[in-house]
Design an enzyme around this catalytic site. Structure first.
Site, mmCIF file in Angstrom:
data_model
loop_
_atom_site.group_PDB
_atom_site.id
_atom_site.type_symbol
_atom_site.label_atom_id
_atom_site.label_comp_id
_atom_site.label_asym_id
_atom_site.label_seq_id
_atom_site.Cartn_x
_atom_site.Cartn_y
_atom_site.Cartn_z
ATOM 1 N N HIS A 1 1.709 6.584 -3.044
ATOM 2 C CA HIS A 1 1.815 6.751 -1.592
ATOM 3 C C HIS A 1 2.049 8.221 -1.293
ATOM 4 C CE1 HIS A 1 1.917 2.446 -1.032
ATOM 5 N NE2 HIS A 1 2.739 2.398 -2.069
ATOM 6 N N ARG B 1 10.967 4.782 5.398
ATOM 7 C CA ARG B 1 10.316 4.535 6.688
ATOM 8 C C ARG B 1 10.686 3.140 7.227
ATOM 9 N NH1 ARG B 1 4.195 6.099 6.153
ATOM 10 N NH2 ARG B 1 4.364 5.914 8.441
ATOM 11 N N ASN C 1 -3.839 3.871 -3.851
ATOM 12 C CA ASN C 1 -3.041 3.899 -2.627
ATOM 13 C C ASN C 1 -3.529 2.739 -1.763
ATOM 14 O OD1 ASN C 1 -1.716 4.272 -0.242
ATOM 15 N ND2 ASN C 1 -1.993 6.485 -0.192
ATOM 16 N N PRO D 1 -6.980 1.258 3.801
ATOM 17 C CA PRO D 1 -7.312 1.502 5.196
ATOM 18 C C PRO D 1 -6.636 2.717 5.813
ATOM 19 C CG PRO D 1 -6.048 -0.532 4.945
ATOM 20 C CD PRO D 1 -6.437 -0.084 3.580
ATOM 21 N N ASN D 2 -7.407 3.373 6.654
ATOM 22 C CA ASN D 2 -6.987 4.519 7.484
ATOM 23 C C ASN D 2 -6.836 5.822 6.703
ATOM 24 O OD1 ASN D 2 -6.764 2.998 9.984
ATOM 25 N ND2 ASN D 2 -5.036 1.975 9.014
ATOM 26 N N ALA E 1 -1.785 0.167 4.057
ATOM 27 C CA ALA E 1 -1.047 -0.974 4.648
ATOM 28 C C ALA E 1 -1.186 -2.247 3.823
ATOM 29 C CB ALA E 1 -1.517 -1.208 6.080
ATOM 30 N N GLU F 1 0.449 2.821 -8.735
ATOM 31 C CA GLU F 1 0.462 2.745 -7.267
ATOM 32 C C GLU F 1 0.957 4.091 -6.731
ATOM 33 O OE1 GLU F 1 3.269 -0.191 -5.885
ATOM 34 O OE2 GLU F 1 3.043 0.414 -3.782
ATOM 35 N N TYR G 1 1.544 12.542 7.281
ATOM 36 C CA TYR G 1 0.575 12.597 6.183
ATOM 37 C C TYR G 1 -0.004 13.997 5.941
ATOM 38 C CZ TYR G 1 0.879 7.547 6.605
ATOM 39 O OH TYR G 1 1.351 6.261 6.652
ATOM 40 N N ARG H 1 -4.745 11.923 11.069
ATOM 41 C CA ARG H 1 -3.852 10.771 11.195
ATOM 42 C C ARG H 1 -2.388 11.199 11.052
ATOM 43 N NH1 ARG H 1 -2.939 5.996 6.669
ATOM 44 N NH2 ARG H 1 -1.517 4.762 7.945
HETATM 45 C C1 DQA Z 1 0.847 4.892 2.721
HETATM 46 C C2 DQA Z 1 2.111 4.213 3.249
HETATM 47 C C3 DQA Z 1 1.785 2.890 3.903
HETATM 48 O O1 DQA Z 1 2.964 2.286 4.408
HETATM 49 C C4 DQA Z 1 0.822 3.098 5.067
HETATM 50 O O2 DQA Z 1 0.454 1.852 5.612
HETATM 51 C C5 DQA Z 1 -0.359 3.910 4.707
HETATM 52 C C6 DQA Z 1 -0.185 5.063 3.824
HETATM 53 C C7 DQA Z 1 1.133 6.295 2.149
HETATM 54 O O3 DQA Z 1 0.281 6.811 1.441
HETATM 55 O O4 DQA Z 1 2.184 6.877 2.440
HETATM 56 O O5 DQA Z 1 -1.454 3.689 5.211
HETATM 57 O O6 DQA Z 1 0.303 4.087 1.677
#
Ligand code: DQA
Length: 145
Positions: free
Chosen positions: A100, A107, A74, A10-11, A77, A98, A23, A18
């Site tokens: 990020h 964070r 990725n 998501p997002n 959340a 995995e 990011y 964003r």
């Molecule tokens: C994320 C880190 C997560 O905590 C966050 O909710 C994201 C992006 C990252 O790529 O840094 O949506 O996965």
């Protein structure tokens, strides 16, 4: 040619606008291009997808398991609380890394837990798009070994 699924939660379609301080300003299309370039170097194909929907993401993980496809994931959340995603990933039949963009460990406290990490081969975090590119290199090495 082996296809690697590069799955985004998501997002992440909002990359570019964003929280650019966290990011960056590059978009999901830019990420797809960066992954495609690295995959080409490695002799891999990538199928990059993004969804805000947990059920859709779980379905893609099932598809990967059925087709024995490696995953760069990725979970966004979902990383921090989706036991449904974790259980789907536990059924994997090929390598899983995995990733990020940011470094969740640096964070907020709720980002320090990954329910996915224990079922992955490894995690790459904190390097922006390079997290994905390093993960693709890891996948290439894992499928070769
Ligand atoms: C994320 C880190 C997560 O905590 C966050 O909710 C994201 C992006 C990252 O790529 O840094 O949506 O996965």
């Amino acid at each position: 040619m082996l296809t690697v699924l590069v799955l985004n939660g998501p997002n992440l379609a909002r990359l570019g606008s964003r929280e650019p301080d966290v990011y960056g300003t590059a978009t999901l299309d830019d990420l797809a291009a960066a992954c495609a370039a690295t995959a080409a170097e490695l002799g891999l194909a990538v199928d990059l997808r993004q969804t805000d929907d947990e059920a859709e993401l779980v379905g893609w993980v099932h598809e990967a398991a059925d087709q024995r496809l490696p995953i760069v994931l990725n979970p966004a959340a979902f990383t921090h609380y989706s036991y449904a995603l974790r259980d789907a990933l536990a059924m994997r039949t090929a390598p899983l890394v995995e990733v990020h963009l940011s470094n969740p460990a640096a964070r907020e406290a709720f980002r320090h837990t990954s329910v996915v990490a224990a079922v992955a081969d490894g995690t790459v975090a904190g390097f922006g798009f390079m997290s994905y590119q390093l993960a693709l290199r890891a996948i290439a090495a894992l499928v070769a070994s």
